[in-house]
Design a protein around this motif. Structure first.
Motif, PDB file in Angstrom:
ATOM      1  N   MET A 583      -3.373  -6.982  -1.561  1.00  0.00           N
ATOM      2  CA  MET A 583      -2.175  -7.356  -0.803  1.00  0.00           C
ATOM      3  C   MET A 583      -1.137  -6.247  -0.824  1.00  0.00           C
ATOM      4  O   MET A 583      -0.518  -5.927   0.202  1.00  0.00           O
ATOM      5  CB  MET A 583      -1.583  -8.640  -1.373  1.00  0.00           C
ATOM      6  CG  MET A 583      -2.341  -9.905  -1.051  1.00  0.00           C
ATOM      7  SD  MET A 583      -2.216 -10.391   0.691  1.00  0.00           S
ATOM      8  CE  MET A 583      -0.577 -11.114   0.751  1.00  0.00           C
ATOM      9  N   VAL A 584      -0.926  -5.668  -1.986  1.00  0.00           N
ATOM     10  CA  VAL A 584       0.082  -4.611  -2.116  1.00  0.00           C
ATOM     11  C   VAL A 584      -0.256  -3.447  -1.187  1.00  0.00           C
ATOM     12  O   VAL A 584       0.615  -2.921  -0.465  1.00  0.00           O
ATOM     13  CB  VAL A 584       0.171  -4.136  -3.580  1.00  0.00           C
ATOM     14  CG1 VAL A 584       1.054  -2.899  -3.678  1.00  0.00           C
ATOM     15  CG2 VAL A 584       0.708  -5.249  -4.463  1.00  0.00           C
ATOM     16  N   ASP A 585      -1.511  -3.032  -1.168  1.00  0.00           N
ATOM     17  CA  ASP A 585      -1.916  -1.903  -0.316  1.00  0.00           C
ATOM     18  C   ASP A 585      -1.661  -2.189   1.152  1.00  0.00           C
ATOM     19  O   ASP A 585      -1.149  -1.332   1.888  1.00  0.00           O
ATOM     20  CB  ASP A 585      -3.403  -1.596  -0.534  1.00  0.00           C
ATOM     21  CG  ASP A 585      -3.685  -0.981  -1.895  1.00  0.00           C
ATOM     22  OD1 ASP A 585      -2.717  -0.500  -2.527  1.00  0.00           O
ATOM     23  OD2 ASP A 585      -4.850  -0.991  -2.333  1.00  0.00           O
ATOM     24  N   VAL A 586      -2.005  -3.396   1.589  1.00  0.00           N
ATOM     25  CA  VAL A 586      -1.820  -3.742   3.000  1.00  0.00           C
ATOM     26  C   VAL A 586      -0.339  -3.820   3.354  1.00  0.00           C
ATOM     27  O   VAL A 586       0.087  -3.351   4.418  1.00  0.00           O
ATOM     28  CB  VAL A 586      -2.541  -5.064   3.327  1.00  0.00           C
ATOM     29  CG1 VAL A 586      -2.238  -5.499   4.748  1.00  0.00           C
ATOM     30  CG2 VAL A 586      -4.035  -4.914   3.127  1.00  0.00           C
ATOM     31  N   LEU A 587       0.467  -4.425   2.461  1.00  0.00           N
ATOM     32  CA  LEU A 587       1.897  -4.548   2.728  1.00  0.00           C
ATOM     33  C   LEU A 587       2.581  -3.182   2.777  1.00  0.00           C
ATOM     34  O   LEU A 587       3.490  -2.957   3.582  1.00  0.00           O
ATOM     35  CB  LEU A 587       2.554  -5.437   1.682  1.00  0.00           C
ATOM     36  CG  LEU A 587       2.200  -6.930   1.759  1.00  0.00           C
ATOM     37  CD1 LEU A 587       2.745  -7.678   0.554  1.00  0.00           C
ATOM     38  CD2 LEU A 587       2.742  -7.530   3.043  1.00  0.00           C
ATOM     39  N   LYS A 588       2.146  -2.273   1.906  1.00  0.00           N
ATOM     40  CA  LYS A 588       2.703  -0.920   1.949  1.00  0.00           C
ATOM     41  C   LYS A 588       2.435  -0.271   3.300  1.00  0.00           C
ATOM     42  O   LYS A 588       3.330   0.329   3.914  1.00  0.00           O
ATOM     43  CB  LYS A 588       2.076  -0.069   0.839  1.00  0.00           C
ATOM     44  CG  LYS A 588       2.637  -0.302  -0.540  1.00  0.00           C
ATOM     45  CD  LYS A 588       1.978   0.640  -1.546  1.00  0.00           C
ATOM     46  CE  LYS A 588       2.535   0.446  -2.943  1.00  0.00           C
ATOM     47  NZ  LYS A 588       1.867   1.352  -3.930  1.00  0.00           N
ATOM     48  N   LYS A 589       1.182  -0.408   3.769  1.00  0.00           N
ATOM     49  CA  LYS A 589       0.815   0.206   5.041  1.00  0.00           C
ATOM     50  C   LYS A 589       1.556  -0.443   6.206  1.00  0.00           C
ATOM     51  O   LYS A 589       1.863   0.198   7.204  1.00  0.00           O
ATOM     52  CB  LYS A 589      -0.696   0.095   5.248  1.00  0.00           C
ATOM     53  CG  LYS A 589      -1.504   0.932   4.267  1.00  0.00           C
ATOM     54  CD  LYS A 589      -2.998   0.675   4.401  1.00  0.00           C
ATOM     55  CE  LYS A 589      -3.782   1.463   3.362  1.00  0.00           C
ATOM     56  NZ  LYS A 589      -5.243   1.158   3.413  1.00  0.00           N
ATOM     57  N   LYS A 590       1.846  -1.728   6.057  1.00  0.00           N
ATOM     58  CA  LYS A 590       2.551  -2.438   7.122  1.00  0.00           C
ATOM     59  C   LYS A 590       4.034  -2.093   7.157  1.00  0.00           C
ATOM     60  O   LYS A 590       4.714  -2.340   8.155  1.00  0.00           O
ATOM     61  CB  LYS A 590       2.366  -3.942   6.937  1.00  0.00           C
ATOM     62  CG  LYS A 590       2.840  -4.763   8.118  1.00  0.00           C
ATOM     63  CD  LYS A 590       2.575  -6.242   7.935  1.00  0.00           C
ATOM     64  CE  LYS A 590       3.104  -7.023   9.133  1.00  0.00           C
ATOM     65  NZ  LYS A 590       2.939  -8.467   9.019  1.00  0.00           N
ATOM     66  N   GLY A 591       4.548  -1.541   6.058  1.00  0.00           N
ATOM     67  CA  GLY A 591       5.955  -1.158   6.005  1.00  0.00           C
ATOM     68  C   GLY A 591       6.875  -2.237   5.507  1.00  0.00           C
ATOM     69  O   GLY A 591       8.099  -2.111   5.617  1.00  0.00           O
ATOM     70  N   LEU A 592       6.328  -3.308   4.916  1.00  0.00           N
ATOM     71  CA  LEU A 592       7.162  -4.380   4.359  1.00  0.00           C
ATOM     72  C   LEU A 592       7.616  -4.023   2.951  1.00  0.00           C
ATOM     73  O   LEU A 592       6.873  -3.378   2.202  1.00  0.00           O
ATOM     74  CB  LEU A 592       6.376  -5.693   4.309  1.00  0.00           C
ATOM     75  CG  LEU A 592       6.216  -6.455   5.628  1.00  0.00           C
ATOM     76  CD1 LEU A 592       5.261  -7.621   5.434  1.00  0.00           C
ATOM     77  CD2 LEU A 592       7.567  -6.957   6.122  1.00  0.00           C
ATOM     78  N   PRO A 593       8.821  -4.432   2.557  1.00  0.00           N
ATOM     79  CA  PRO A 593       9.242  -4.218   1.168  1.00  0.00           C
ATOM     80  C   PRO A 593       8.276  -4.913   0.213  1.00  0.00           C
ATOM     81  O   PRO A 593       8.006  -6.120   0.349  1.00  0.00           O
ATOM     82  CB  PRO A 593      10.630  -4.855   1.120  1.00  0.00           C
ATOM     83  CG  PRO A 593      11.120  -4.807   2.528  1.00  0.00           C
ATOM     84  CD  PRO A 593       9.895  -5.025   3.378  1.00  0.00           C
ATOM     85  N   VAL A 594       7.757  -4.175  -0.735  1.00  0.00           N
ATOM     86  CA  VAL A 594       6.773  -4.725  -1.669  1.00  0.00           C
ATOM     87  C   VAL A 594       6.896  -4.000  -3.006  1.00  0.00           C
ATOM     88  O   VAL A 594       7.181  -2.798  -3.050  1.00  0.00           O
ATOM     89  CB  VAL A 594       5.335  -4.600  -1.115  1.00  0.00           C
ATOM     90  CG1 VAL A 594       4.945  -3.146  -0.878  1.00  0.00           C
ATOM     91  CG2 VAL A 594       4.334  -5.288  -2.026  1.00  0.00           C
ATOM     92  N   ALA A 595       6.693  -4.758  -4.083  1.00  0.00           N
ATOM     93  CA  ALA A 595       6.706  -4.183  -5.431  1.00  0.00           C
ATOM     94  C   ALA A 595       5.501  -4.704  -6.197  1.00  0.00           C
ATOM     95  O   ALA A 595       5.081  -5.850  -6.004  1.00  0.00           O
ATOM     96  CB  ALA A 595       7.993  -4.536  -6.160  1.00  0.00           C
ATOM     97  N   TYR A 596       4.952  -3.863  -7.062  1.00  0.00           N
ATOM     98  CA  TYR A 596       3.795  -4.243  -7.871  1.00  0.00           C
ATOM     99  C   TYR A 596       4.071  -3.871  -9.313  1.00  0.00           C
ATOM    100  O   TYR A 596       4.379  -2.715  -9.623  1.00  0.00           O
ATOM    101  CB  TYR A 596       2.540  -3.531  -7.370  1.00  0.00           C
ATOM    102  CG  TYR A 596       1.291  -3.852  -8.159  1.00  0.00           C
ATOM    103  CD1 TYR A 596       0.949  -5.168  -8.458  1.00  0.00           C
ATOM    104  CD2 TYR A 596       0.434  -2.837  -8.590  1.00  0.00           C
ATOM    105  CE1 TYR A 596      -0.215  -5.463  -9.163  1.00  0.00           C
ATOM    106  CE2 TYR A 596      -0.727  -3.118  -9.290  1.00  0.00           C
ATOM    107  CZ  TYR A 596      -1.048  -4.433  -9.578  1.00  0.00           C
ATOM    108  OH  TYR A 596      -2.206  -4.723 -10.284  1.00  0.00           O
ATOM    109  N   VAL A 597       3.979  -4.869 -10.216  1.00  0.00           N
ATOM    110  CA  VAL A 597       4.265  -4.647 -11.633  1.00  0.00           C
ATOM    111  C   VAL A 597       3.037  -5.076 -12.437  1.00  0.00           C
ATOM    112  O   VAL A 597       2.863  -6.253 -12.741  1.00  0.00           O
ATOM    113  CB  VAL A 597       5.511  -5.439 -12.086  1.00  0.00           C
ATOM    114  CG1 VAL A 597       5.862  -5.077 -13.524  1.00  0.00           C
ATOM    115  CG2 VAL A 597       6.693  -5.178 -11.157  1.00  0.00           C
ATOM    116  N   PRO A 598       2.156  -4.122 -12.788  1.00  0.00           N
ATOM    117  CA  PRO A 598       0.975  -4.456 -13.596  1.00  0.00           C
ATOM    118  C   PRO A 598       1.283  -4.347 -15.085  1.00  0.00           C
ATOM    119  O   PRO A 598       2.143  -3.563 -15.496  1.00  0.00           O
ATOM    120  CB  PRO A 598      -0.034  -3.385 -13.168  1.00  0.00           C
ATOM    121  CG  PRO A 598       0.809  -2.189 -12.829  1.00  0.00           C
ATOM    122  CD  PRO A 598       2.133  -2.726 -12.321  1.00  0.00           C
TER     123      PRO A 598
END
Length: 643
Positions: A583-598
């Protein structure tokens, strides 16, 4: 400075900080009596989430029993539970690191009982006549097939493991009768979960310790059995939802089954974990039990002969891990105004004593939001339920005309339930100016089997609709800002969150904690216990693959148009990290604000203090940037792409 000050919602300064929560809060569970001593488990975030067994003696002395680095936690079914047993001062427990059973006598270091292997153990009982434990075993030896679950015996001298019962996909609750002649247990098979369909079995024990022919005495199609337990006079009791509600029953010596207290209430809870305990025997016929109605739990005394249920007044509305020893009752109790605690109640003297609180923090009531039970209309003319928490901070009021941002919580399971017990994590939000809505959507426990089955074939539909309609209900009531609503959830609740953000336009932001984004990936790559769960919730796979794709947010990312933050344990076997990362990868490519905290070293759910703090503060920081308010405290920023 005069109070209250006027400040926008979200910007209120609160004494309930993440540092305060993780430093002063522990998890409590697994209560047990051993003679006059009482034991319980403490999950300690400051010790990397280690589970420590604690003993309290009659003189009030409280002692840690589990030495470093041992961690009393089993991984059977991945969720565990039933991780220890105490018999006359001797402790047997599963150690998280190697999943071996260890034996610990008073004043000594734990010694391994079972050999090194890929076996896991849970839910043990003692068979003293035959010098052995009887427990559940999950064998992961064969890497090319799913683990094998059995009921086994473990010799207390040699550690030899011997299979007693096999053939079913799952087992739980082996229980030995008072004189040691019979064993009862529960089994179930794919694609069912134990709350869907399960069976109660009984067998005699042969002279060599093996079992005679087993007889199924209850359960089957559309009936779930829970908590078999033998009374002091040797009769078998259990919970069944054959009427649509988990009520208590007795198996009589003539082979008949007798209902003890038929009512529209749940006397049991879905067995996601082993070792759940909702009733016990004060005498041969007197049962002390808990039950839930409309989201709250109650304590009561039930006369098994007259079938009279007598309420026992307590200040608690959430009661679990109930243990009974004569007139003494021990349990984990919580209420909207009291921290969860280990409690002992002496019925003879009418005295209640708190042995250990989950937190010793004293919070001024002026900062505590008291939940309100709400019922709201939802799809198809039905009603669903939630706990609503208004913003509360005695030091602040909002500018006239401003409505608070709303955080909707979708609980996990999905067959779980929202609790109204005091949670400092909830108060973290409300004391900063958020309204908080904890939704018991269709599929939740506590409202009967029919309510639970609303989710059958409808996961991703009913739960989403209920969360959306709960939020809209508050907006219509003038209690929330419809333009500043977020939804958050973990595990199954994370799926509901992602589905709501993808398929609806109600929420403006969301947070997924180890949530499911691709149902097909989940069904292909999850652990045995839940590997067929989606057959009932979604449909058979691969026959109904199209439904899986239709309801998977990852395949409809074009419909998601708001910011999302993801939190993920990198050692999660229930919902693997790739679910979030896709999901994070797709949202980044789409240009939506996204954060990932592993988080390194975390599994399904976060147990380490620094990670709990990072997640709580990180989610709040994320919303502050999205909704445009300034936090009162300095928070370590989260990297947000495309903001």
């Amino acid at each position: 400075m005069t109070f209250p000050q006027t400040a926008p919602y979200g910007s209120w300064k609160s004494p309930i900080t993440s540092d305060l929560i993780v430093a002063g809060t522990i998890g409590l569970g697994g209560v047990a009596f051993d003679g006059e001593d009482i034991y319980w488990l403490e999950g300690r975030p400051t010790e990397e989430g280690r589970n420590v067994l604690v003993r309290r003696t009659p003189d009030g002395t409280v002692t840690d029993i589990t030495p470093q680095p041992f961690n009393v936690r089993t991984r059977v079914h991945e969720y565990g539970g039933g991780s220890y047993l105490i018999v006359d001062g001797t402790i047997y427990f599963s150690n998280f690191a190697d999943q071996r059973i260890y034996k610990q006598t008073r004043g000594s270091q734990p010694q391994p009982l079972t050999p090194e292997s890929k076996r896991r153990y849970a839910d043990a009982i003692i068979d003293s006549q035959r010098n052995r434990l009887i427990c559940i075993c999950e064998d992961h030896t064969q890497a090319d097939r799913e683990p094998e679950n059995t009921i086994v015996s473990v010799d207390l001298d040699t550690g030899e493991v011997r299979v007693l019962v096999s053939g079913s996909d799952f087992y739980s609750s082996p229980r030995l009768c008072t004189n040691g002649t019979h064993l009862a247990w529960i089994s179930w098979n794919h694609p069912n979960m134990p709350w869907d369909e399960s069976q109660l079995w009984i067998a005699t024990i042969n002279a060599d310790g093996s079992l005679g022919e087993a007889t199924c005495i209850a359960g089957g199609t559309e009936e779930s059995i829970c908590e078999p337990r033998w009374s002091p006079d040797g009769r078998l009791y259990f919970s069944s939802d054959r009427t649509g509600w988990w009520n208590l029953y007795r198996y009589n010596r003539d082979g008949t089954i007798e209902s003890l207290c038929e009512m529209e209430a749940e006397f049991a809870y879905p067995h996601w974990v082993f070792g759940l305990s909702n009733y016990g025997f004060a005498s041969e016929s007197r049962i002390i039990c808990t039950y839930t109605q409309n989201g709250s739990w109650y304590l009561a005394s039930l006369d098994a002969n007259t079938k009279q249920l007598q309420p026992i007044n307590t200040p608690y509305n959430n009661i679990s891990s109930l243990q009974v020893r004569g007139n003494k009752i021990a349990f984990i109790g919580g209420s909207p105004t009291q921290q969860t605690a280990v409690v002992i109640l002496d019925l003879g003297r009418g005295k209640t004593e708190i042995l250990k609180r989950s937190s010793d923090l004293e919070i001024d009531p002026g900062y505590l939001s008291i939940p309100e039970a709400i019922a709201f209309p939802t799809k198809n003319g039905l009603t669903a339920y939630a706990w609503y928490y208004p913003p509360k901070n005695k030091d602040y009021v909002a500018p006239e005309g401003e409505l608070p941002p709303l955080l909707v919580k979708s609980h996990g399971g999905p067959t779980a339930a929202a609790s109204a017990s005091l949670s400092l994590k909830v108060q973290y939000w409300t004391s900063r100016g958020f309204a908080y809505l904890d939704v018991n959507y269709g599929g939740s426990t506590g409202y009967g089997r029919e309510y639970r089955q609303r989710l059958d074939r409808n996961w991703g539909i009913v739960d989403v609709d209920d969360c959306v309609n709960a939020a809209k209900y508050l907006v219509r009531q003038g209690k929330a800002d419809g333009n500043r609503m977020a939804i958050s959830g973990g595990s199954a609740g994370g799926y509901t969150t992602l589905a709501a953000l993808t398929f609806k336009d109600t929420f403006k932001a969301g947070a997924s904690y180890y949530g499911v984004s691709d149902l097909e990936a989940l069904v292909k790559d999850t652990h045995k216990f839940e590997s067929r769960y989606l057959d009932r919730l979604v449909g058979k796979y691969p026959e109904q693959k199209a439904i899986y794709e239709t309801r998977s947010p990852i395949h409809h990312i074009d419909r998601l148009s708001c910011p999302v933050i993801f939190f993920q344990g990198l050692e999660d076997r229930v919902v693997p990290p790739n679910q979030a990362e896709m999901m994070v990868d797709v949202l980044k490519k789409k240009g939506l604000p996204v954060a990932y905290v592993p988080f390194e070293g975390e599994q399904h759910g976060f147990r380490r203090a620094e990670n709990i703090k990072r997640a709580l503060d990180g989610e709040f920081y994320f919303y502050s940037r999205v909704f445009g308010f300034e936090p009162a405290d300095a928070i370590a920023p989260i990297a947000i792409d495309n903001l």
